[in-house]
Design a protein around this motif. Structure first.
Motif, PDB file in Angstrom:
ATOM      1  N   GLY B 179       0.830  -1.189   0.000  1.00  0.00           N
ATOM      2  CA  GLY B 179       0.000   0.000   0.000  1.00  0.00           C
ATOM      3  C   GLY B 179       0.863   1.236   0.000  1.00  0.00           C
ATOM      4  O   GLY B 179       2.037   1.169  -0.360  1.00  0.00           O
ATOM      5  N   ASP B 195      -4.398   2.057   1.362  1.00  0.00           N
ATOM      6  CA  ASP B 195      -4.547   1.369   0.074  1.00  0.00           C
ATOM      7  C   ASP B 195      -4.207  -0.121   0.089  1.00  0.00           C
ATOM      8  O   ASP B 195      -4.008  -0.716  -0.960  1.00  0.00           O
ATOM      9  CB  ASP B 195      -3.692   2.044  -1.035  1.00  0.00           C
ATOM     10  CG  ASP B 195      -4.023   3.516  -1.158  1.00  0.00           C
ATOM     11  OD1 ASP B 195      -5.144   3.902  -0.756  1.00  0.00           O
ATOM     12  OD2 ASP B 195      -3.176   4.278  -1.633  1.00  0.00           O
ATOM     13  N   LEU B 196      -4.080  -0.686   1.289  1.00  0.00           N
ATOM     14  CA  LEU B 196      -3.864  -2.131   1.326  1.00  0.00           C
ATOM     15  C   LEU B 196      -5.240  -2.785   1.387  1.00  0.00           C
ATOM     16  O   LEU B 196      -6.047  -2.461   2.249  1.00  0.00           O
ATOM     17  CB  LEU B 196      -3.036  -2.505   2.564  1.00  0.00           C
ATOM     18  CG  LEU B 196      -2.605  -3.960   2.674  1.00  0.00           C
ATOM     19  CD1 LEU B 196      -1.635  -4.343   1.561  1.00  0.00           C
ATOM     20  CD2 LEU B 196      -1.974  -4.221   4.028  1.00  0.00           C
ATOM     21  N   ASN B 237     -10.381  -0.937   1.905  1.00  0.00           N
ATOM     22  CA  ASN B 237      -8.947  -0.918   2.225  1.00  0.00           C
ATOM     23  C   ASN B 237      -8.736  -0.839   3.729  1.00  0.00           C
ATOM     24  O   ASN B 237      -9.585  -0.396   4.480  1.00  0.00           O
ATOM     25  CB  ASN B 237      -8.279   0.302   1.577  1.00  0.00           C
ATOM     26  CG  ASN B 237      -8.196   0.154   0.079  1.00  0.00           C
ATOM     27  OD1 ASN B 237      -8.219  -0.953  -0.465  1.00  0.00           O
ATOM     28  ND2 ASN B 237      -8.137   1.291  -0.596  1.00  0.00           N
TER      29      ASN B 237
END
Lengths: 174, 274
Positions: B179, B195-196, B237
């Protein structure tokens, strides 16, 4: 100025150094894994330097013979230190063994001039001081003072007897 | 007693005796191992305290040189460890003579200036154009990351710290999900990983590494550990709190990382854009 006395002392230096280095170095005796008896005859050279000799020179001569012996004993400095100090202290031995009427200017420190009883006292003082100094310096600490005293005692007896024998045989005049 | 004293000292050979004795003892100590040992032990006993202090001061004086040489050595070691190599072995038979090629080299540097602490922290290091520093190179310390070079002068370079609100760093887990790492300007001990994908399993205590999908840092440098996880509503996320391994504000001796493949890769990037 090369007089008889100078030549004789020079020869004694050489002879005693050779004797010490090549013969007496081999001799030692001890017990319990330690060596206690060593024979040192080179102090005789310092003992027999003229009584009136300048003291600076006596001390230097002591250093010279001690250093020479050291070179071959591979104990650089130990014999030299002991010999220098005992040469410096020689007047003490001379005074302690002084004949009743004192030394006169013509006296040489020989049996011939001063007699055996004088010699035995003088040799005892000088050799005793020298050996005690030597073994103390060799030990380099007074921690092993019993060892120092034992070594001094045994070495003294042997060296003293041999030294008398040597003087008896050669009976130097000066 | 005074007679004995007089006997000994008359004729004044004391100086001769002392000089010769000093010479003798010098010889004894330098040429006789047993006596030397006793001498050194005695000296040590009596001067140990003083020596220790002198030694302490000396080592402080020499600290600078020591640190420099250690830094250099560390840079050499880092330049030779596995992470800086990329596997080039193709899955064909044939010779494998250049299976590992060096991609990253480390250059020692020292932090010489820092911006006052704020939401946008920058640092000045004592390497610049002269040393081959370019914009976009990563800067790390032994224990963690410092930041990215953003401006270069002749002898110095400015490094945008991880603790800068513009920092965007590709970071991920050992299992190669990744991420974007950012700092929200609050706590200098923590950063946040966005963003993971939330279907990736993350546990507190997991280590976050650099991914190496840029020319900035090699793959697999540890950045920090997961301290908190939270699913960000409506994005699918994670929002992961990352506790940094080292404090970028306190780093002094650092390494600039140079990517030897940067040009090679950027050619392809440009082609792609066309």
């Amino acid at each position: 100025m090369m007089n008889d006395s100078t030549i004789n002392n020079g020869l004694r230096f050489f002879f005693l150094a050779v004797l010490q280095i090549f013969l007496l170095k081999q001799i030692s005796w001890g017990f319990g894994g330690k060596e206690y008896l060593f024979i040192f005859l080179y102090p005789l050279f310092i003992m027999m330097l003229p009584i009136q000799m300048i003291r600076h020179l006596v001390v230097l001569a002591g250093f010279a013979i001690g250093f020479t012996v050291d070179l071959f004993y591979e104990t650089l400095g130990i014999n030299a230190a002991a010999a220098t100090l005992s040469a410096f202290l020689r007047p003490l031995a001379l005074r302690a063994s002084s004949p009743r009427e004192g030394y006169n200017i013509k006296h040489h420190p020989t049996v011939n001039d001063l007699g055996w009883s004088w010699y035995f006292r003088y040799a005892a003082w000088f050799l005793g001081i020298h050996l005690l100094l030597f073994f103390s310096i060799q030990a380099f600490t007074f921690y092993f003072w019993t060892d120092i005293l034992l070594k001094t005692f045994f070495s003294f007896v042997a060296s003293y007897a041999l030294m008398a024998l040597l003087v008896l045989i050669f009976n130097p005049k000066n | 007693m005074s007679k004995i004293k007089a006997t000994i000292f008359q004729g004044g050979s004391v100086i001769t005796m002392i000089v010769l004795e000093m010479l003798c003892f010098y010889l004894i100590i330098n040429f006789n191992s047993e006596q030397q040992r006793i001498w050194l032990e005695t000296v040590t006993v009596y001067t140990g305290g003083v020596n220790e202090r002198v030694d302490g001061v000396n080592s402080y004086i020499g600290l600078r040189a020591t640190v420099d040489s250690l830094q250099q050595r560390l840079a050499d070691i880092k330049s030779a460890t596995e992470g800086v190599y990329v596997a080039k072995a193709a899955e064909v038979d044939s010779v494998r003579d250049d299976s590992l090629r060096q991609r990253f080299v480390y250059l020692t540097a020292e932090v010489v200036n820092k911006s006052p602490y704020g939401p946008n922290n920058t640092t000045i290091i004592n390497r610049g154009k002269m040393d081959g520093i370019e914009i976009g190179q990563g800067v790390v310390a032994d224990q963690g990351l410092l930041g990215i070079v953003t401006a270069v002068s002749g002898e110095h370079a400015r490094v945008m710290s991880l603790l800068h609100r513009d920092t965007r760093l590709s970071a991920g887990l050992k299992n190669s999900y990744f991420g974007t790492l950012r700092w929200d300007g609050d706590d200098p001990r923590n950063m946040t990983l966005y963003d993971l994908k939330s279907y990736v399993e993350v546990n507190p205590g997991d280590t976050i590494y650099t991914t190496g999908y840029s020319s900035i840092f090699p793959t697999g440098l540890a950045i920090g550990t997961v301290s908190a996880t939270e699913k960000l509503a409506g994005t699918g996320n994670w929002r992961i709190g990352v506790k940094l391994l080292a404090d970028p504000l306190r780093m002094r001796y650092v390494f600039v990382i140079k990517d030897l493949f940067k040009e090679d890769i950027s050619i392809l990037m440009e082609n792609d854009e066309r």
